[in-house]
Design a protein around this motif. Structure first.
Motif, PDB file in Angstrom:
ATOM      1  N   PHE A 171     -44.770 -25.958 -78.726  1.00  3.49           N
ATOM      2  CA  PHE A 171     -44.092 -27.207 -79.074  1.00  3.49           C
ATOM      3  C   PHE A 171     -44.462 -28.320 -78.089  1.00  3.49           C
ATOM      4  O   PHE A 171     -44.605 -29.482 -78.477  1.00  3.49           O
ATOM      5  CB  PHE A 171     -42.571 -27.009 -79.092  1.00  3.49           C
ATOM      6  CG  PHE A 171     -42.115 -25.850 -79.941  1.00  3.49           C
ATOM      7  CD1 PHE A 171     -42.578 -25.687 -81.238  1.00  3.49           C
ATOM      8  CD2 PHE A 171     -41.230 -24.909 -79.449  1.00  3.49           C
ATOM      9  CE1 PHE A 171     -42.156 -24.624 -82.026  1.00  3.49           C
ATOM     10  CE2 PHE A 171     -40.803 -23.846 -80.212  1.00  3.49           C
ATOM     11  CZ  PHE A 171     -41.275 -23.701 -81.507  1.00  3.49           C
ATOM     12  N   HIS A 174     -41.958 -22.017 -75.309  1.00  2.00           N
ATOM     13  CA  HIS A 174     -41.953 -23.334 -75.951  1.00  2.00           C
ATOM     14  C   HIS A 174     -43.262 -24.090 -75.717  1.00  2.00           C
ATOM     15  O   HIS A 174     -43.351 -25.283 -76.058  1.00  2.00           O
ATOM     16  CB  HIS A 174     -40.775 -24.175 -75.429  1.00  2.00           C
ATOM     17  CG  HIS A 174     -39.433 -23.622 -75.792  1.00  2.00           C
ATOM     18  ND1 HIS A 174     -38.252 -24.029 -75.186  1.00  2.00           N
ATOM     19  CD2 HIS A 174     -39.073 -22.677 -76.714  1.00  2.00           C
ATOM     20  CE1 HIS A 174     -37.238 -23.360 -75.712  1.00  2.00           C
ATOM     21  NE2 HIS A 174     -37.713 -22.537 -76.637  1.00  2.00           N
ATOM     22  N   PRO A 186     -37.922 -27.240 -82.144  1.00  2.00           N
ATOM     23  CA  PRO A 186     -39.046 -28.123 -82.488  1.00  2.00           C
ATOM     24  C   PRO A 186     -38.646 -29.592 -82.561  1.00  2.00           C
ATOM     25  O   PRO A 186     -39.362 -30.474 -82.076  1.00  2.00           O
ATOM     26  CB  PRO A 186     -39.511 -27.593 -83.845  1.00  2.00           C
ATOM     27  CG  PRO A 186     -39.066 -26.173 -83.874  1.00  2.00           C
ATOM     28  CD  PRO A 186     -37.766 -26.158 -83.143  1.00  2.00           C
TER      29      PRO A 186
END
Length: 346
Positions: A105, A102, A80
């Motif tokens: 994020f 991901h 993150p």
């Protein structure tokens, strides 16, 4: 000195100042920190804390050095934080962005407006739930959903509470979001416990139980050293899932995307990519071209991970692994560098 000479002197000073200002501006990008050509330009990067990520990052940074950049020391950050750092321009790029796991994020940090995914460093990042082959064959276990049966789940109980112990995913990696979602979707909360912490430590303990002949249940991802010592198809089997169920950020994924060797394993085959700040890429076509071209076969990364597992795990070791990989693939590597240099002059 006459007034005329004083005025001439002042004009000369002003002209010189203007010239220096123009030169300085030419060497800056829109965010005021980078050159368009790459020669002598400082560039900063982030990697995750995984050793495979550092290996890949070193290969990329060596490439940047050959193009003419001056890479700073790689920052090993939580996933993150790496995304936040690229968005804010604290680092220019993150070397191992997994396109699917991901995605949350990526979206939370500005998405396509702030960030850009470039190239494919590793084409086939794999994830799945696995158990040892001996237990799978003895009890005819093929599907993750079978763990709803308390008798099946108890086979994998390593702490005596009656629930299966699933060696899981580190908080903050992204894969833990999928596991937590699927434990609910497949109604496994009463029979399966998601063990989280340091993945390598937990997996080392899992490997220890396997060597003692005990049943094991674990989340697996590749590239990682585990696939060289717990080989799918030989030592373990990948479990299928009852049906596709993923967090909302991955709702567009289909069964075709989650199928490995004819099995729906519940996780999409992923692409590991460079994720960079858009302003950095716009100002550095040479770096962007390098990112577009660079790729490392997953088998090579897994082989490097085996060296790490065998004790070659220091930053110096990993840098050496990167240099050795480049030497073995010198012609291909050199072609990437030359193409990147040409991009800077176009």
């Amino acid at each position: 000195m006459t007034i005329r000479k004083i005025n001439q002197f002042i004009c000369i000073i002003l002209a010189a100042a203007l010239c220096l200002s123009l030169i300085a501006c030419e060497a800056q990008t829109p965010n005021g920190s980078q050159s368009t050509a790459g020669k002598g330009v400082k560039v900063s990067s982030a990697s995750s804390v995984s050793t495979y990520a550092l290996f890949v990052s070193e290969i990329i940074n060596i490439g940047l050095e050959k193009v003419g950049y001056k890479p700073a020391a790689i920052k090993q950050l939580s996933i993150p934080l790496a995304h936040i750092s690229v968005r804010n321009g604290d680092v220019d790029f993150y070397s191992v962005h997994w396109q699917n796991i991901h995605k949350k994020f990526f979206l939370e940090n500005g998405g396509d407006q702030k960030l850009e995914k470039v190239g494919v460093i590793i084409a086939d990042g794999l994830q799945s739930y696995q158990i040892d082959k001996k237990t799978a064959e003895q009890y005819k276990i093929t599907n993750f959903g079978q763990l709803k049966d308390p008798k099946i789940a108890k086979l994998f109980d390593s702490d005596g509470d009656g629930k299966a112990n699933l060696t899981g995913c580190n908080p903050g990696w992204g894969c833990e979001l999928v596991i937590e979602h699927q434990l609910d979707a497949y109604k496994l909360r009463d029979t399966v416990e998601h063990d989280q912490g340091n993945y390598d430590v937990l997996l080392a303990a899992t490997l220890g139980r396997y060597k003692q002949g005990q049943p094991i249940l674990f989340y697996s991802y590749s590239p990682h050293w585990s696939v060289t010592v717990l080989k799918p198809g030989e030592d373990t089997i990948r479990l299928e899932v009852p049906f596709i169920s993923l967090p909302k950020e991955q709702e567009n994924i289909t069964e075709k995307d989650t199928t490995i060797n004819g099995k729906n394993v519940g996780f999409a085959v992923d692409k590991v990519r460079v994720m960079a700040n858009k302003k950095f890429l716009a100002a550095n076509p040479a770096a962007k071209r390098l990112f577009e071209l660079m790729t490392v076969p997953i088998d090579d990364v897994n082989a490097q991970q085996k060296l790490v597992q065998d004790g070659e795990s220091s930053p110096k070791d990993i840098r050496r692994h990167a240099e050795e990989w480049i030497k073995k693939n010198q012609q291909l590597f050199d072609s990437w560098v030359e193409s990147a240099k040409k991009a800077a002059t176009n």
